[in-house]
Design a protein around this motif. Structure first.
Motif, short mmCIF file in Angstrom:
data_model
loop_
_atom_site.label_atom_id
_atom_site.label_comp_id
_atom_site.label_asym_id
_atom_site.label_seq_id
_atom_site.Cartn_x
_atom_site.Cartn_y
_atom_site.Cartn_z
N GLU A 132 -44.49 -10.56 -81.34
CA GLU A 132 -45.58 -10.57 -80.37
C GLU A 132 -45.76 -11.99 -79.83
OE1 GLU A 132 -49.85 -8.46 -79.83
OE2 GLU A 132 -49.58 -9.52 -81.73
N THR A 161 -49.21 -2.67 -65.60
CA THR A 161 -48.47 -1.89 -66.58
C THR A 161 -47.95 -0.61 -65.91
OG1 THR A 161 -50.55 -0.87 -67.28
CG2 THR A 161 -49.78 -2.75 -68.55
N SER A 165 -40.83 -5.49 -72.35
CA SER A 165 -40.45 -6.77 -72.95
C SER A 165 -39.03 -6.68 -73.50
CB SER A 165 -41.41 -7.15 -74.08
OG SER A 165 -42.73 -7.31 -73.60
N SER A 178 -44.88 -1.36 -73.11
CA SER A 178 -46.33 -1.39 -73.30
C SER A 178 -46.97 -0.62 -72.14
CB SER A 178 -46.85 -2.84 -73.31
OG SER A 178 -46.29 -3.56 -74.39
N LYS A 179 -47.40 0.61 -72.43
CA LYS A 179 -48.07 1.38 -71.39
C LYS A 179 -49.48 0.84 -71.16
CE LYS A 179 -45.30 5.49 -72.30
NZ LYS A 179 -45.28 6.90 -72.75
N LYS A 180 -50.02 0.21 -72.20
CA LYS A 180 -51.29 -0.51 -72.09
C LYS A 180 -51.07 -1.89 -72.68
CE LYS A 180 -54.35 3.53 -72.41
NZ LYS A 180 -55.48 4.15 -73.17
N TRP A 181 -51.83 -2.86 -72.22
CA TRP A 181 -51.69 -4.24 -72.68
C TRP A 181 -51.91 -4.35 -74.18
CZ3 TRP A 181 -49.48 -8.53 -72.39
CH2 TRP A 181 -50.04 -9.73 -72.81
N MET A 182 -50.94 -4.97 -74.88
CA MET A 182 -50.97 -5.21 -76.31
C MET A 182 -50.84 -3.94 -77.15
SD MET A 182 -53.56 -8.45 -76.87
CE MET A 182 -53.01 -8.64 -78.57
N GLU A 183 -50.23 -2.91 -76.55
CA GLU A 183 -49.80 -1.73 -77.30
C GLU A 183 -48.29 -1.63 -77.12
OE1 GLU A 183 -51.94 1.77 -76.23
OE2 GLU A 183 -53.91 0.90 -76.69
N TYR A 184 -47.56 -1.44 -78.23
CA TYR A 184 -46.12 -1.60 -78.20
C TYR A 184 -45.37 -0.37 -78.70
CZ TYR A 184 -47.89 -6.38 -78.05
OH TYR A 184 -48.60 -7.52 -77.74
N GLU A 185 -44.30 -0.04 -78.00
CA GLU A 185 -43.39 1.02 -78.42
C GLU A 185 -41.96 0.50 -78.27
OE1 GLU A 185 -41.76 5.46 -77.11
OE2 GLU A 185 -43.42 4.52 -75.99
#
Length: 404
Positions: A132, A161, A165, A178-185
């Motif tokens: 991160e 978004t 990354s 990241s579909k939303k800021w600071m959520e990760y897949e």
């Protein structure tokens, strides 16, 4: 609030003090002090990072760097005056420390040091994910003042978004949505060697010094320059056969007029997923060098040609998979981070890929490697995201394989 951040995930020791304000999407930062120590020279004899040595160097460097940043930030006198129970504010408001991924014995050095400070100063400690941090490194802006100190102010811009990354380093090669800021897949990662690791191993095969990535790129750039001057009789990366075919090489019998062309595979280029593989590419280089008679038979021109084709193959895989992910996930913002993001060829190819349609963010070259500034950014944002809640000190542990 003032943040002290600590990075010891591998062989770079870093300590930073920043002042931060704002929330998750509008945070602003002012760099007050930054100090780091690179262990590259210590690890050159081993051809790579020697974990036990790295651990000892962290233990030696951390107190020295802490003293440096406290003086640079002009709060060292405040530290001396602070005592538990006194009506004096602690020297910082938050400590952020890398807890993973990385070499666990190195991570523990930073965590233990941070825990001792957090307990002594009675301030919260935020365990921070190293990857991160690499995402957040794209927002940092630093420059040196007349004293040679790093200074800078920067903020988190408004980002559209979905965000993609691409994190590329000696230990990781990942595509993260990241579909939303600071959520990760994590949608793709290497199945074996990371791209930076492959660079280092191929450099070793070619007899180039550690760290190998910059050396490979230097040789590749030499080959590109010579190719444009038509000093090669054929395009180095246009060997017989299609891309992805088996390794080929041709060397003219006249050593004074070297004509050398090589084609290396692009592993998993057309796989139906976003994963990467660099072990096969590395092995193809190994077999090529063997077929040419071994390292001692390679001329400088041959090494340059192999370095160029290797870099072309490695970067092409990154570009191709990134392009596919952008298309499938309708990406609006792309962040490229990690040590390999300083590679000039990668940066140029990414700019070609993106054009003006998508926002492209890449860190300053000074911030592409492991650094504590990025840990401070990520640590602060996680602190805000978690509504200023932090885990108990005893629960913070190193995790060398943690994933976002």
């Amino acid at each position: 609030m003032k943040i002290l951040s600590i990075e010891t995930s591998c062989d770079d020791t870093g300590v930073t003090i920043m002042e931060a304000t704002g929330g998750m999407t509008n945070a602003s930062f002012k760099l007050l002090a930054d100090a780091s120590n690179s262990q590259i020279k210590a690890h050159i004899p081993y051809g790579g990072v020697y974990p036990a040595l790295a651990k000892r160097e962290h233990a030696k460097n951390l107190p020295i760097l802490l003293e440096q940043v406290l003086k640079q930030a002009k709060i060292s006198d405040h530290v001396a005056a602070w005592r538990p129970g006194r009506q004096v504010k602690p020297p910082v408001d938050l400590i952020a420390v890398t807890y993973g991924p990385g070499l666990e014995m190195c991570l523990w050095e930073g965590i233990t040091f941070a825990k001792n400070l957090a307990e002594k100063w009675n301030v919260p400690l935020m365990p921070t994910d190293h990857m991160e941090g690499h995402i957040m490194s794209s927002f940092g802006k630093v420059k040196k003042n007349k004293k040679g100190e790093r200074k800078g102010t920067f903020k988190i811009p408004a980002l559209k978004t979905p965000l993609l990354s691409l994190l590329v380093s000696g230990g990781h090669t990942q595509l993260i949505v990241s579909k939303k800021w600071m959520e990760y897949e994590i949608i793709g990662e290497t199945l074996d060697d990371a791209v930076g690791e492959a660079y280092d191993k191929v450099a070793r095969m070619l007899g180039l010094p550690y760290p190998g990535g910059p050396e490979i790129s230097k040789f590749a750039d030499m080959a590109r320059e010579q190719a444009t001057k038509k000093q090669f009789s054929r395009g180095v990366s246009q060997a017989d056969g299609p891309r992805g075919s088996a390794t080929r090489a041709r060397v003219d019998s006249d050593p004074g007029k070297i004509s050398f062309s090589v084609a290396l595979p692009r592993p998993m280029l057309h796989s139906k997923n976003f994963n990467f593989s660099y072990s096969g590419l590395k092995t193809a280089v190994l077999y090529l060098i063997r077929d040419l008679g071994g390292l001692e038979k390679l001329t400088t021109e041959m090494k340059q040609a192999i370095a160029l084709e290797f870099e072309n193959a490695a970067i092409e895989c990154l570009i191709y998979k990134t392009a596919k992910a952008i298309e499938q996930y309708k990406i609006k913002t792309l962040i490229v981070g990690g040590g390999v993001s300083c590679n000039e060829h990668l940066r140029k190819e990414m700019k070609k890929l993106i054009g003006k349609k998508i926002t492209l963010l890449m860190p300053q070259k000074e911030l592409t490697g492991d650094n504590s500034l990025m840990i401070g950014i990520a640590g602060y944002l996680e602190y805000i995201k978690n509504k200023k809640k932090v885990p108990p000190l005893h629960s913070i542990k190193a995790d060398g394989n943690v994933k976002l």
